[in-house]
Design a protein around this motif. Structure first.
Motif, mmCIF file in Angstrom:
data_model
loop_
_atom_site.group_PDB
_atom_site.id
_atom_site.type_symbol
_atom_site.label_atom_id
_atom_site.label_comp_id
_atom_site.label_asym_id
_atom_site.label_seq_id
_atom_site.Cartn_x
_atom_site.Cartn_y
_atom_site.Cartn_z
ATOM 1 N N GLY A 1 -1.770 -5.510 -10.461
ATOM 2 C CA GLY A 1 -1.911 -5.068 -9.089
ATOM 3 C C GLY A 1 -2.505 -3.668 -9.074
ATOM 4 O O GLY A 1 -2.591 -3.001 -10.101
ATOM 5 N N ALA A 2 -2.922 -3.234 -7.884
ATOM 6 C CA ALA A 2 -3.556 -1.917 -7.768
ATOM 7 C C ALA A 2 -2.567 -0.781 -7.911
ATOM 8 O O ALA A 2 -2.964 0.363 -8.136
ATOM 9 N N GLY A 3 -1.272 -1.089 -7.784
ATOM 10 C CA GLY A 3 -0.253 -0.059 -7.955
ATOM 11 C C GLY A 3 0.183 0.558 -6.646
ATOM 12 O O GLY A 3 -0.563 0.595 -5.661
ATOM 13 N N THR A 4 1.412 1.033 -6.649
ATOM 14 C CA THR A 4 1.970 1.756 -5.503
ATOM 15 C C THR A 4 2.461 3.100 -5.999
ATOM 16 O O THR A 4 3.274 3.165 -6.925
ATOM 17 N N ARG A 5 1.950 4.137 -5.378
ATOM 18 C CA ARG A 5 2.319 5.493 -5.791
ATOM 19 C C ARG A 5 3.632 5.899 -5.154
ATOM 20 O O ARG A 5 3.842 5.699 -3.958
ATOM 21 N N PRO B 1 0.849 -1.189 0.000
ATOM 22 C CA PRO B 1 0.000 0.000 0.000
ATOM 23 C C PRO B 1 0.882 1.236 0.000
ATOM 24 O O PRO B 1 1.934 1.249 0.599
ATOM 25 N N GLY B 2 0.489 2.260 -0.693
ATOM 26 C CA GLY B 2 1.302 3.467 -0.727
ATOM 27 C C GLY B 2 0.574 4.607 -0.050
ATOM 28 O O GLY B 2 -0.398 4.378 0.656
ATOM 29 N N PRO B 3 1.003 5.804 -0.311
ATOM 30 C CA PRO B 3 2.119 6.126 -1.202
ATOM 31 C C PRO B 3 3.463 6.075 -0.480
ATOM 32 O O PRO B 3 3.525 6.079 0.741
ATOM 33 N N PHE B 4 4.516 6.009 -1.268
ATOM 34 C CA PHE B 4 5.870 6.104 -0.748
ATOM 35 C C PHE B 4 6.357 7.531 -1.007
ATOM 36 O O PHE B 4 6.261 8.018 -2.131
#
Lengths: 110, 111
Positions: B102-106, B8-11
């Protein structure tokens, strides 16, 4: 080289109106083609894929349909749009598993 | 359990930092793995394929661990231009080649 086109780039449509989005691929023959939708701030949802002319597989039940009238043409349609159909619609083709996306159509249903 | 899960993001990282993204997948029969990058309001673009032996492309390193069913992406010496959403993609081989994103990581890289 291969190129994938989508149009229109943006679209604003009222609820209940029809929809037709077009995708064409150049520079390859018999591609596997895909339609995805991405809701705002969400991941990609596979809607349809096609391995050949007239061959359409649907991934999720919805009020959308897809057709592939020609080898390199993939069309996404709806007879009556819902508010929940708003999103970023992406067409893609595959080459040895790698997917390449068109520029997308941003649809807003009002 | 989701078929493909990402951090889970964001980073939020400073320029020059090293950042790692992880992604797990549930289908042990999955065959191909990729990382994509998506800029805001743009289409996803292939960043790199992920091979069993691991692969490197400049500042980017991708690794696959089949036993634990995860893939990773390491970005070294982060640049402002690396700010984007990173998508993990897995292709299975059950009833056809099914591609799952995947849902992606910002990632936000700050000066």
């Amino acid at each position: 080289s291969q190129t994938i086109h989508q149009w229109p780039a943006t679209l604003v449509q009222p609820v209940g109106s029809p929809l037709s989005l077009e995708c064409t691929v150049e520079g390859t023959s018999n591609p596997n083609l895909y339609w995805y939708r991405q809701a705002a701030g969400r991941g990609l949802q596979l809607l349809f894929y096609s391995v050949g002319i007239g061959q359409i597989s649907s991934e999720v039940p919805q009020n959308l349909s897809a057709s592939r009238p020609q080898d390199r043409q993939f069309i996404l349609s709806s007879k009556k749009l819902l508010l929940s159909d708003s999103g970023f619609y992406l067409c893609a083709w595959t080459n040895r598993g790698e997917q390449y996306f068109g520029p997308g159509t941003r649809l807003t249903v009002t | 359990r989701k078929e493909v899960e990402q951090d889970p993001g964001p980073f939020n990282v400073p320029e020059g930092a090293t950042v790692a993204f992880n992604c797990t997948y549930s289908n042990s029969a999955s065959q191909s793995f990729f990382w994509y990058r998506q800029d805001c309001r743009k289409e996803p673009k292939l960043l790199m394929s992920v091979y069993s032996s691991g692969n490197e492309d400049g500042r980017f390193t991708a690794q696959l661990n089949r036993a634990s069913q995860y893939i990773s992406l390491l970005i070294r010496d982060s640049k402002l231009s690396d700010s984007a959403t990173y998508l993990c993609v897995v292709i299975g081989n059950t009833g056809g080649f099914k591609t799952i994103f995947g849902a992606g990581t910002r990632l936000f890289v700050k000066a």
